[in-house]
Design a protein around this motif. Structure first.
Motif, mmCIF file in Angstrom:
data_model
loop_
_atom_site.group_PDB
_atom_site.id
_atom_site.type_symbol
_atom_site.label_atom_id
_atom_site.label_comp_id
_atom_site.label_asym_id
_atom_site.label_seq_id
_atom_site.Cartn_x
_atom_site.Cartn_y
_atom_site.Cartn_z
ATOM 1 N N ALA A 50 7.084 -3.844 -8.394
ATOM 2 C CA ALA A 50 8.066 -4.923 -8.262
ATOM 3 C C ALA A 50 9.092 -4.655 -7.161
ATOM 4 O O ALA A 50 9.883 -5.537 -6.820
ATOM 5 C CB ALA A 50 8.777 -5.129 -9.592
ATOM 6 N N LEU A 51 9.071 -3.438 -6.600
ATOM 7 C CA LEU A 51 10.047 -3.077 -5.574
ATOM 8 C C LEU A 51 9.755 -3.824 -4.269
ATOM 9 O O LEU A 51 8.614 -3.865 -3.807
ATOM 10 C CB LEU A 51 10.015 -1.559 -5.347
ATOM 11 C CG LEU A 51 11.075 -0.980 -4.423
ATOM 12 C CD1 LEU A 51 12.472 -1.191 -5.007
ATOM 13 C CD2 LEU A 51 10.826 0.518 -4.194
ATOM 14 N N ARG A 52 10.787 -4.437 -3.645
ATOM 15 C CA ARG A 52 10.634 -5.178 -2.395
ATOM 16 C C ARG A 52 11.619 -4.628 -1.357
ATOM 17 O O ARG A 52 12.556 -3.884 -1.669
ATOM 18 C CB ARG A 52 10.897 -6.669 -2.632
ATOM 19 C CG ARG A 52 9.878 -7.347 -3.539
ATOM 20 C CD ARG A 52 8.492 -7.352 -2.902
ATOM 21 N NE ARG A 52 7.512 -8.020 -3.741
ATOM 22 C CZ ARG A 52 6.725 -7.387 -4.609
ATOM 23 N NH1 ARG A 52 6.848 -6.064 -4.735
ATOM 24 N NH2 ARG A 52 5.851 -8.044 -5.324
ATOM 25 N N ASN A 53 11.350 -5.049 -0.087
ATOM 26 C CA ASN A 53 12.164 -4.536 1.019
ATOM 27 C C ASN A 53 13.634 -4.926 0.890
ATOM 28 O O ASN A 53 14.524 -4.186 1.331
ATOM 29 C CB ASN A 53 11.619 -5.043 2.354
ATOM 30 C CG ASN A 53 10.231 -4.489 2.630
ATOM 31 O OD1 ASN A 53 9.909 -3.379 2.204
ATOM 32 N ND2 ASN A 53 9.410 -5.242 3.336
ATOM 33 N N GLU A 54 13.881 -6.089 0.294
ATOM 34 C CA GLU A 54 15.263 -6.555 0.218
ATOM 35 C C GLU A 54 16.021 -5.948 -0.952
ATOM 36 O O GLU A 54 17.220 -6.203 -1.105
ATOM 37 C CB GLU A 54 15.300 -8.084 0.117
ATOM 38 C CG GLU A 54 14.646 -8.666 -1.123
ATOM 39 C CD GLU A 54 13.148 -8.905 -0.945
ATOM 40 O OE1 GLU A 54 12.541 -9.580 -1.806
ATOM 41 O OE2 GLU A 54 12.593 -8.422 0.077
ATOM 42 N N THR A 92 1.356 -4.984 1.251
ATOM 43 C CA THR A 92 0.694 -5.947 0.372
ATOM 44 C C THR A 92 -0.503 -5.314 -0.333
ATOM 45 O O THR A 92 -0.726 -5.516 -1.538
ATOM 46 C CB THR A 92 0.243 -7.179 1.168
ATOM 47 O OG1 THR A 92 1.382 -7.776 1.811
ATOM 48 C CG2 THR A 92 -0.423 -8.200 0.268
ATOM 49 N N GLU A 93 -1.285 -4.551 0.452
ATOM 50 C CA GLU A 93 -2.440 -3.871 -0.143
ATOM 51 C C GLU A 93 -2.001 -2.860 -1.198
ATOM 52 O O GLU A 93 -2.621 -2.745 -2.264
ATOM 53 C CB GLU A 93 -3.256 -3.182 0.949
ATOM 54 C CG GLU A 93 -3.970 -4.159 1.889
ATOM 55 C CD GLU A 93 -4.696 -3.437 3.009
ATOM 56 O OE1 GLU A 93 -4.501 -2.214 3.127
ATOM 57 O OE2 GLU A 93 -5.454 -4.099 3.750
ATOM 58 N N VAL A 94 -0.918 -2.118 -0.878
ATOM 59 C CA VAL A 94 -0.416 -1.138 -1.853
ATOM 60 C C VAL A 94 0.068 -1.849 -3.108
ATOM 61 O O VAL A 94 -0.195 -1.403 -4.233
ATOM 62 C CB VAL A 94 0.712 -0.293 -1.223
ATOM 63 C CG1 VAL A 94 1.397 0.550 -2.295
ATOM 64 C CG2 VAL A 94 0.159 0.594 -0.128
ATOM 65 N N THR A 95 0.781 -2.977 -2.909
ATOM 66 C CA THR A 95 1.250 -3.748 -4.070
ATOM 67 C C THR A 95 0.068 -4.247 -4.886
ATOM 68 O O THR A 95 0.091 -4.229 -6.135
ATOM 69 C CB THR A 95 2.111 -4.926 -3.602
ATOM 70 O OG1 THR A 95 3.208 -4.427 -2.815
ATOM 71 C CG2 THR A 95 2.653 -5.707 -4.791
ATOM 72 N N LYS A 96 -0.983 -4.683 -4.176
ATOM 73 C CA LYS A 96 -2.188 -5.135 -4.871
ATOM 74 C C LYS A 96 -2.831 -3.983 -5.630
ATOM 75 O O LYS A 96 -3.263 -4.134 -6.785
ATOM 76 C CB LYS A 96 -3.164 -5.732 -3.868
ATOM 77 C CG LYS A 96 -4.445 -6.260 -4.501
ATOM 78 C CD LYS A 96 -5.379 -6.831 -3.439
ATOM 79 C CE LYS A 96 -6.679 -7.312 -4.081
ATOM 80 N NZ LYS A 96 -7.614 -7.845 -3.053
#
Length: 402
Positions: A185-189, A52-56
């Protein structure tokens, strides 16, 4: 046989040992299972928090990139607009330079035409001085315009170099924005992910956030500097075109005024000479009549002279003492001398009159020649010079607007 068998206590002890070991292993396994769950929960929380921090951070980075990308776009548009304006000013300079060819041709042609003046009219008057100054001004204007065009070319090249640097920086920002936007925008799923061994490292050539921002800031500052230099050059071009067109038009008006004054002077001189010529012709006519009168007066003295001389000649034939020097003789001799003196006086006056007539005729020829020179000079100045100067370019054309 005892050696190969266990006794009951050993059997019970062995069973208890197995029970205990089973209990210990089960307890240890249960502890491990609890610790595994806790560790899994903790690591999942840490991973999610870090992700989350990296995404932020990626979002913040995207904002930074967008900010500088917008600043680059704004500066690129400003530089493009400024370069287009400078190109327009350069076009004006080129138009103005072409427009100076007509005044230069007119002034040079005027000087060449005025070389065909004759006699004393071939004078270095105010018109010629004004034309020479006009040629000098036009030559200086052409040199200044050519120098300013070269300066404009150099500034346009600098503007384009600055724009190219900005566009390269903008292109890098755009590519980095696409990469970071995709990464953010990359997510685990998602399925478009895989392992990359060795990715978790720092490159030696990587920039710092400070140097990254400073690089773009410096590009913008350099572009802004060139843009301000371009604006100043455009203002200088405006001033140059305004000053050069004003100087050329003022000198043109000055030369036109000199032409008008010179034409008035020559018209006045021609009129006075024509008036003098008319009077001279009248005087020659009167002198011709005077000469005819003198010749007639001399001819009129012939008969009285003949009469007197005949009387004297006849009286020389008187006989003897009759050949007397009497008062008649004195009077006749005096009459002959008097008539001779009259003829001499008339002849002298006739010679003077003929000499005066010759002087008058010479003067008339000189006046006629001078009047012809004046007419030639007036024709050159009015029909060959002034009429051509009506094609002098307008101020708008000299300023490069046409």
């Amino acid at each position: 046989f005892r050696a190969s068998k266990y006794n009951p206590p050993e059997w019970h002890e062995t069973n208890y040992s197995k029970y205990y070991q089973s209990f210990v292993d089960r307890d240890n396994a249960e502890r491990i299972r609890h610790e595994s769950k806790r560790t899994a929960s903790e690591t999942e929380a840490i991973t999610n928090k870090t992700q989350t921090e990296v995404t932020k951070k990626l979002g913040e980075r995207i904002q930074d990139i967008n900010f500088w990308k917008f600043e680059l776009e704004r500066e690129i548009q400003d530089v493009i607009s400024e370069t287009d304006l400078l190109l327009s000013q350069k076009k004006r300079l080129e138009n103005a330079l072409r427009a100076t060819e007509i005044p230069l041709h007119i002034a040079t042609d005027n000087l060449n035409c005025r070389q065909r003046r004759q006699g004393v009219d071939l004078v270095q008057d105010n018109v010629e001085l004004g034309l020479l100054k006009e040629v000098e001004i036009i030559n200086n204007v052409q040199d200044l315009l050519k120098k300013t065009i070269d300066q404009s070319d150099k500034q346009i090249k600098l503007n384009r170099n600055a724009k190219q640097n900005l566009e390269m920086d903008w292109s890098d920002k755009k590519e980095a924005l696409e990469i970071d936007s995709k990464s953010g925008a990359l997510r685990n799923e998602h399925t478009d992910k895989q392992f990359y061994s060795g990715a978790a490292k720092f490159e030696e050539i990587q920039s710092t956030p400070e140097s990254w921002a400073q690089f773009t800031h410096d590009n913008i500052v350099r572009a802004e500097h060139e843009r301000m230099a371009s604006i100043q050059l455009r203002q200088l071009i405006d001033n140059i075109l305004s000053d050069t067109s004003r100087d050329m038009r003022e000198q043109c008006d000055t030369v036109d005024v000199c032409f008008q004054k010179r034409l008035e002077e020559m018209e006045d001189a021609k009129s006075k000479m024509e008036e003098n010529l008319r009077k001279m012709c009248d005087e020659i006519c009167q002198m011709e009549k005077n000469i005819d009168m003198l010749r007639k007066a001399i001819r009129d003295k012939e008969n009285p002279m003949k009469v007197s001389q005949t009387r004297l000649n006849n009286r020389t034939y008187r006989p003897g003492v009759e050949l007397c020097r009497d008062p008649v003789q004195y009077k006749l001799v005096g009459e002959v001398n008097e008539i001779a003196q009259s003829i001499d006086a008339l002849t002298e006056q006739l010679n003077n009159a003929e000499n005066s007539r010759k002087d008058l005729q010479d003067n008339r020829m000189a006046l006629e020649k001078e009047i012809a020179c004046k007419k030639n000079s007036i024709f050159i100045d009015r029909d060959k010079c002034v009429s051509v100067r009506t094609r002098y370019p307008t101020t708008l054309k000299l300023q490069g607007y046409q």
